[in-house]
Design a protein around this motif. Structure first.
Motif, PDB file in Angstrom:
ATOM      1  N   HIS A  96      18.813-107.272  15.079  1.00  0.00           N
ATOM      2  CA  HIS A  96      20.195-107.764  15.149  1.00  0.00           C
ATOM      3  C   HIS A  96      20.872-107.625  13.791  1.00  0.00           C
TER       4      HIS A  96
ATOM      5  N   ILE B 212      21.639-103.836  13.147  1.00  0.00           N
ATOM      6  CA  ILE B 212      22.691-103.279  13.991  1.00  0.00           C
ATOM      7  C   ILE B 212      24.037-103.910  13.680  1.00  0.00           C
TER       8      ILE B 212
ATOM      9  N   SER C 163      25.420-102.974  10.113  1.00  0.00           N
ATOM     10  CA  SER C 163      25.817-101.591   9.851  1.00  0.00           C
ATOM     11  C   SER C 163      27.327-101.437   9.794  1.00  0.00           C
TER      12      SER C 163
ATOM     13  N   VAL D 145      29.082-100.867  14.797  1.00  0.00           N
ATOM     14  CA  VAL D 145      28.936-101.241  16.214  1.00  0.00           C
ATOM     15  C   VAL D 145      29.895-102.383  16.525  1.00  0.00           C
TER      16      VAL D 145
ATOM     17  N   VAL E 226      26.624-105.461  20.204  1.00  0.00           N
ATOM     18  CA  VAL E 226      25.432-105.664  19.382  1.00  0.00           C
ATOM     19  C   VAL E 226      24.257-106.174  20.204  1.00  0.00           C
TER      20      VAL E 226
ATOM     21  N   ILE F 224      22.637-103.548  22.457  1.00  0.00           N
ATOM     22  CA  ILE F 224      21.844-102.554  21.733  1.00  0.00           C
ATOM     23  C   ILE F 224      20.538-103.159  21.245  1.00  0.00           C
TER      24      ILE F 224
ATOM     25  N   ARG G 196      16.755-101.957  22.256  1.00  0.00           N
ATOM     26  CA  ARG G 196      15.738-101.623  21.259  1.00  0.00           C
ATOM     27  C   ARG G 196      14.458-102.403  21.504  1.00  0.00           C
TER      28      ARG G 196
END
Length: 207
Positions: A56, A59, A62, A65, A70, A73, A77
């Motif tokens: 978390h 992502i 970054s 996103v 979030v 994704i 993963r």
């Protein structure tokens, strides 16, 4: 790109398939069918070995996103880790640069948990984790992350880029990356010393 036809046939029951980007789905199929996965990461913990909190933080942090996406994704993963608990899981050999362990992602508590997770994962007979120490200096892995997947009827490689995954099954590419892998492995600490280093770093995040 040379590749077996099976790469492009969707397999039912692949965790996270529908929640993953279209360009990444071919690799999910390869990953699911592999019997051996060799993964080098110079910057972050390999995706298959990330905790929920670490994933978390990576992502969300970054900045690339949408906040609403979030959690989806992250879930996709984490779903990929199901293959490591399969009745016949692939052998996973991961090498991480020491800087991966010492880079604060999220918070010290998240890093302590992530390091502990790596130690627990390494206790499984089909998972091996090695560390390329900072003392190695310049080595063959500084060019970037890559993953090699091997099955009975194919070899494949995955290389990350900011835009999409590059997947190749070309013999020359596989041979080149295999030589690079062996060079990195040669610079890495033995398994026991790698785990000692991970344990020491975990303790440092707890203080």
């Amino acid at each position: 790109m040379e590749c077996p036809k099976t790469w492009f046939h969707r397999r039912s029951g692949i965790a996270g398939f529908d929640r993953s980007p279209v360009w990444f789905r071919d690799w999910l199929i390869i990953e699911r069918e592999a019997t051996l996965i060799r993964w080098f990461e110079p910057l972050i913990v390999p995706g298959l070995l990330q905790t929920k909190a670490y994933a978390h933080a990576i992502i969300a942090g970054s900045g690339m996103v949408d906040a609403a996406d979030v959690d989806l994704i992250v879930t996709a993963r984490l779903d990929r880790r199901d293959l490591l608990a399969a009745p016949k899981p692939p052998t996973l050999i991961a090498i991480v640069d020491e800087g991966v362990l010492r880079r604060c992602v999220g918070s010290p508590a998240i890093m302590a948990e992530q390091c502990q997770f790596l130690l627990e994962a390494s206790a499984h007979p089909h998972m091996q984790i090695y560390v390329a120490p900072s003392s190695a200096g310049v080595h063959g892995g500084l060019g970037g992350a890559f993953t090699l997947a091997k099955a009975r009827d194919f070899d494949a490689a995955h290389l990350d880029s900011p835009l999409h995954a590059q997947i190749t099954g070309r013999r020359d590419d596989i041979d080149s990356l295999t030589r690079r892998w062996e060079a990195i492995r040669g610079e890495s600490l033995p398994r026991a010393l790698s785990l000692e280093l991970i344990e020491d770093v975990a303790k440092s995040w707890q203080t």
